[in-house]
Design an enzyme around this catalytic site. Structure first.
Site: not given
Length: 237
Positions: A131, A135
């Site tokens: 990600h 995040k």
């Protein structure tokens, strides 16, 4: 449909665009500057904030009788409390670790594949997720859902643990490797490897639009309902 948005970062803005495209009105946006604002006048709320504030936002919405769709992850230890709040206030809540239609079909493939692979101990398991650097939680909620479903579908695997990239196991806790780099929207892979071959299933997001569209579709489905739901309910699973 009148929508209140809790969390108005990049994801919240993408959801607002989808709402407008589908003919819905965003009547409230909540971020850190106006935290605690109730969803007055909304038919449904969509919560994409941060793990530290998610449960507070859910409680606020449920107390005001507004059903809420929750896309924030990292709060699942509080699920029994949230379930109790839904019943207490006779409202509705729909939560998912990922609202992408493709990811939810990927979940189903993962469950089916895990059940097929369980009788074949020569195949070792590995889960990895990548990600963007913004995040906050790792592993991702989607990766945890993949691990949970493998646990439920097999006898060889129980629970999960953080692992190094490429680490494989034939049994025990499901190994999850997490990477945070650049602006990657999200990529998840489940691999089963033997000495002779490898089988991999992968879902790769190209942007936030799929997540945003799924969240709005979920809100359309939830409006007017009471109870605790997931995307499996929306997709008829």
């Amino acid at each position: 449909m009148k929508v209140a948005l809790y969390g108005f970062g990049k994801m919240g803005r993408a959801i607002a665009e989808v709402c407008a495209a589908r003919g819905h009105e965003v009547v409230l946006t909540v971020d850190r500057s106006n935290a605690g604002t109730p969803p007055t006048g909304a038919d449904v709320a969509i919560e994409f904030s941060e793990p530290a504030t998610a449960v507070t936002n859910m409680r606020l919405c449920l107390e005001h009788g507004v059903p809420v769709v929750v896309g924030t992850t990292g709060w699942y230890d509080h699920l029994p409390e949230v379930k109790s709040l839904v019943g207490e206030h006779r409202s509705g809540l729909l939560w998912a670790s990922n609202f992408s239609i493709g990811v939810n079909l990927f979940f189903r493939l993962n469950r089916q594949l895990a059940a097929l692979m369980d009788p074949h101990p020569a195949y070792r398991l590995h889960v990895d997720e990548v990600h963007h650097v913004h995040k906050l939680d790792a592993p991702s909620g989607t990766a945890l859902s993949l691990a949970r479903d493998i646990d439920l579908a097999t006898k060889r695997f129980t629970g999960w643990r953080k692992a190094e990239a490429g680490e494989q196991v034939a049994e025990g806790a499901v190994p999850i490797a997490s990477e945070r780099t650049g602006e990657v929207p999200g990529k998840h892979s489940v691999s089963w490897t033997s000495d002779e071959d490898r089988l991999i299933i992968t879902h790769e997001a190209f942007g936030r639009q799929g997540f945003a569209t799924g969240a709005v579709v979920a809100a359309e489905w939830l409006a007017g309902r009471t109870g605790l739901y997931t995307m499996d309910d929306v997709l008829g699973g």
